[in-house]
Design a protein around this motif. Structure first.
Motif, PDB file in Angstrom:
ATOM      1  N   HIS A 113       0.829  -1.217   0.000  1.00  0.00           N
ATOM      2  CA  HIS A 113       0.000   0.000   0.000  1.00  0.00           C
ATOM      3  C   HIS A 113       0.864   1.269   0.000  1.00  0.00           C
ATOM      4  N   HIS A 117       1.013   4.493  -2.650  1.00  0.00           N
ATOM      5  CA  HIS A 117       1.013   5.951  -2.436  1.00  0.00           C
ATOM      6  C   HIS A 117       2.189   6.591  -3.167  1.00  0.00           C
ATOM      7  N   GLY A 139      -2.799   8.364   7.217  1.00  0.00           N
ATOM      8  CA  GLY A 139      -3.400   8.106   8.516  1.00  0.00           C
ATOM      9  C   GLY A 139      -2.553   7.135   9.334  1.00  0.00           C
ATOM     10  N   GLY A 140      -1.855   6.239   8.649  1.00  0.00           N
ATOM     11  CA  GLY A 140      -1.085   5.217   9.364  1.00  0.00           C
ATOM     12  C   GLY A 140       0.410   5.465   9.367  1.00  0.00           C
ATOM     13  N   GLY A 165      -1.492  12.201  10.013  1.00  0.00           N
ATOM     14  CA  GLY A 165      -2.929  12.062   9.729  1.00  0.00           C
ATOM     15  C   GLY A 165      -3.696  11.656  10.985  1.00  0.00           C
ATOM     16  N   ASP A 169      -6.693  13.528  12.903  1.00  0.00           N
ATOM     17  CA  ASP A 169      -7.978  12.909  13.228  1.00  0.00           C
ATOM     18  C   ASP A 169      -8.294  13.031  14.717  1.00  0.00           C
ATOM     19  N   GLY A 182      -9.314  15.021   9.283  1.00  0.00           N
ATOM     20  CA  GLY A 182      -8.256  15.768   8.597  1.00  0.00           C
ATOM     21  C   GLY A 182      -8.787  16.896   7.722  1.00  0.00           C
ATOM     22  N   GLY A 266      -2.638  10.470   2.294  1.00  0.00           N
ATOM     23  CA  GLY A 266      -3.886  11.213   2.519  1.00  0.00           C
ATOM     24  C   GLY A 266      -3.684  12.668   2.895  1.00  0.00           C
ATOM     25  N   SER A 270      -4.176  17.841   1.599  1.00  0.00           N
ATOM     26  CA  SER A 270      -4.350  19.122   2.308  1.00  0.00           C
ATOM     27  C   SER A 270      -3.873  20.299   1.456  1.00  0.00           C
ATOM     28  N   ASP A 298      -6.678   7.200  -0.026  1.00  0.00           N
ATOM     29  CA  ASP A 298      -6.661   5.814  -0.502  1.00  0.00           C
ATOM     30  C   ASP A 298      -7.523   5.601  -1.738  1.00  0.00           C
TER      31      ASP A 298
HETATM   32  O1  KG4 Z   1      -3.664   7.688   2.794  1.00  0.00           O
HETATM   33  P1  KG4 Z   1      -4.928   7.713   3.550  1.00  0.00           P
HETATM   34  O2  KG4 Z   1      -6.205   7.898   2.789  1.00  0.00           O
HETATM   35  O3  KG4 Z   1      -5.100   6.405   4.398  1.00  0.00           O
HETATM   36  C1  KG4 Z   1      -4.003   5.760   4.981  1.00  0.00           C
HETATM   37  O4  KG4 Z   1      -3.260   5.062   4.262  1.00  0.00           O
HETATM   38  O5  KG4 Z   1      -3.837   5.970   6.212  1.00  0.00           O
HETATM   39  O6  KG4 Z   1      -4.785   8.869   4.655  1.00  0.00           O
HETATM   40  C2  KG4 Z   1      -5.853   9.177   5.493  1.00  0.00           C
HETATM   41  C3  KG4 Z   1      -5.446  10.335   6.382  1.00  0.00           C
HETATM   42  C4  KG4 Z   1      -6.452  10.611   7.473  1.00  0.00           C
HETATM   43  O7  KG4 Z   1      -5.773  10.701   8.704  1.00  0.00           O
HETATM   44  C5  KG4 Z   1      -7.075  11.930   7.063  1.00  0.00           C
HETATM   45  O8  KG4 Z   1      -7.491  12.709   8.170  1.00  0.00           O
HETATM   46  C6  KG4 Z   1      -5.929  12.581   6.317  1.00  0.00           C
HETATM   47  O9  KG4 Z   1      -5.333  11.529   5.593  1.00  0.00           O
HETATM   48  N1  KG4 Z   1      -6.409  13.630   5.394  1.00  0.00           N
HETATM   49  C7  KG4 Z   1      -6.124  14.933   5.535  1.00  0.00           C
HETATM   50  C8  KG4 Z   1      -6.817  15.597   4.501  1.00  0.00           C
HETATM   51  N2  KG4 Z   1      -7.490  14.675   3.772  1.00  0.00           N
HETATM   52  C9  KG4 Z   1      -7.224  13.470   4.338  1.00  0.00           C
HETATM   53  N3  KG4 Z   1      -5.360  15.567   6.412  1.00  0.00           N
HETATM   54  C10 KG4 Z   1      -5.261  16.907   6.301  1.00  0.00           C
HETATM   55  N4  KG4 Z   1      -5.894  17.624   5.372  1.00  0.00           N
HETATM   56  C11 KG4 Z   1      -6.684  17.019   4.445  1.00  0.00           C
HETATM   57  N5  KG4 Z   1      -7.317  17.757   3.527  1.00  0.00           N
END
Ligand code: KG4
Ligand code: ZN
Length: 335
Positions: A113, A117, A139-140, A165, A169, A182, A266, A270, A298
């Motif tokens: 994964h 990314h 997020g992780g 992330g 959250d 986020g 993720g 931003s 994701d």
């Molecule tokens: O990559 P992702 O979709 O999932 C993982 O692989 O973890 O990342 C998700 C993370 C979440 O913590 C979410 O709050 C954050 O990305 N995120 C953001 C934004 N959009 C998603 N953080 C800050 N600003 C954003 N616009």
């Protein structure tokens, strides 16, 4: 005509499928979010995620094929996320991918994964020179790495506790903004000012990160300041995160002189982070690669891109069908 691959992504709470051509053209990318199912628990419930993937995967695959104007007969390969992620959730995508590959005698590749990314910026520029610097903020995970070639990474640093992330959250939850927070924190931050001056953890300490103390600082501030201004707290928190992320990228650019830096995951959705790293790129003369915003969070298109890279590295041969989910699969460091 370019060959087609079907990619499946079920590592967490998004059920996703995409059709990606060998020339990296994304023919379709469908993401079905389970956010509503998990929202009332304030976080992801693994058992609910697995069951939802079972229900959603086939309609999502059908939609992806439909949007690509393709049928199962047109596919040349299958890619599935092997990890990191929730074991039961990963298993759903892996089982479906293997079944399809067996039924159609197609190669199936197991994709990391995190490599997905990192591959997301191939959509922006596949000719960018190496070595490259890469910041993966999701997020992780929160990882700073150098790539000497596509798929060949050396880790410079990573978070010692929460990912950025995750901190977003958790702060969103403290501010009553729901899950996932986020994007909500980010929207509020754009309307506030950095009036609090939260600490910038590990700012001058190598390439590792730490965001757990920052999260605690936000909690303490909220407790001590009943009249806090929501937008300003969000902005002060976001600025502290961005200062740390950008300082480490800048330090690595200075030390290694890599001409290209990609920012993925993720949090790369931003607008605040995107603007900050673009400005950093202009200041340092480095080329900044950011995935298209909707492919920062994701999705399966990125798994398809990484899938083609892996297939090419293996001479077109798929993985043996014995592979299973690996919940804590690390990024493969180096050759
Ligand atoms: O990559 P992702 O979709 O999932 C993982 O692989 O973890 O990342 C998700 C993370 C979440 O913590 C979410 O709050 C954050 O990305 N995120 C953001 C934004 N959009 C998603 N953080 C800050 N600003 C954003 N616009
Ligand atoms: Zn992710």
């Amino acid at each position: 005509m370019s060959r087609l691959l079907l990619a499946l992504e079920t590592s967490c709470d998004e059920t996703a499928a995409a059709v990606v051509a060998e020339d990296f053209g994304v023919r379709s990318s469908v993401v079905s979010s389970q956010v509503d199912l998990h929202a009332r628990y304030g976080g992801i419930v693994p058992e609910i995620a697995s069951r939802a993937h079972v229900n959603l995967l086939l309609p999502v695959v059908e939609e992806a094929l439909d949007q690509a104007g393709a049928s199962v007969e047109d596919l040349d390969a299958v890619a599935v996320t092997q990890g990191p992620g929730l074991v039961g959730a990963l298993l759903v995508g892996i089982s479906a991918g293997k079944a399809l590959a067996m039924a159609r005698s197609l190669p199936v590749v197991a994709v990391n994964h995190l490599e997905g990314h990192l591959a997301s910026v191939l959509l922006v520029d596949r000719e960018a020179p190496y070595p490259q610097l890469a910041l993966l903020v999701s997020g992780g995970h929160c990882i700073l790495a150098r790539a000497s070639a596509p798929g060949v990474y050396q880790r410079l640093g990573q978070t010692k506790d929460d990912s950025v992330g995750e901190a977003y959250d958790k702060v969103a939850r403290m501010l009553g903004l729901g899950y996932p927070g986020g994007p909500a924190v980010d929207r509020l931050a754009a309307e506030g000012r950095d009036t609090v001056g939260f600490p910038r953890p590990m700012l001058h300490e190598g390439y590792d990160f730490s965001f757990s103390g920052l999260k605690t600082a936000v909690a303490n501030y909220l407790r001590a300041t009943p009249s806090f201004v929501l937008e300003d707290v969000a902005c002060s928190f976001a600025e502290a995160c961005m200062d740390v992320l950008c300082a480490k990228v800048e330090k690595a650019l200075e030390e290694f002189g890599d001409p290209v830096v990609s920012v993925v995951g993720g949090v790369a959705a931003s607008p605040i982070l995107r603007a900050r790293v673009e400005a950093l790129g202009e200041r340092t003369g480095s080329r900044v690669l950011l995935p298209p915003q909707r492919l920062a969070t994701d999705n399966a298109a990125m798994i398809g891109l990484a899938g083609w890279l892996r297939l090419a590295a293996r001479g077109g041969k798929g993985d043996e069908l014995g592979f299973g989910p690996v919940p804590s699969l690390p990024l493969s460091w180096g050759p």
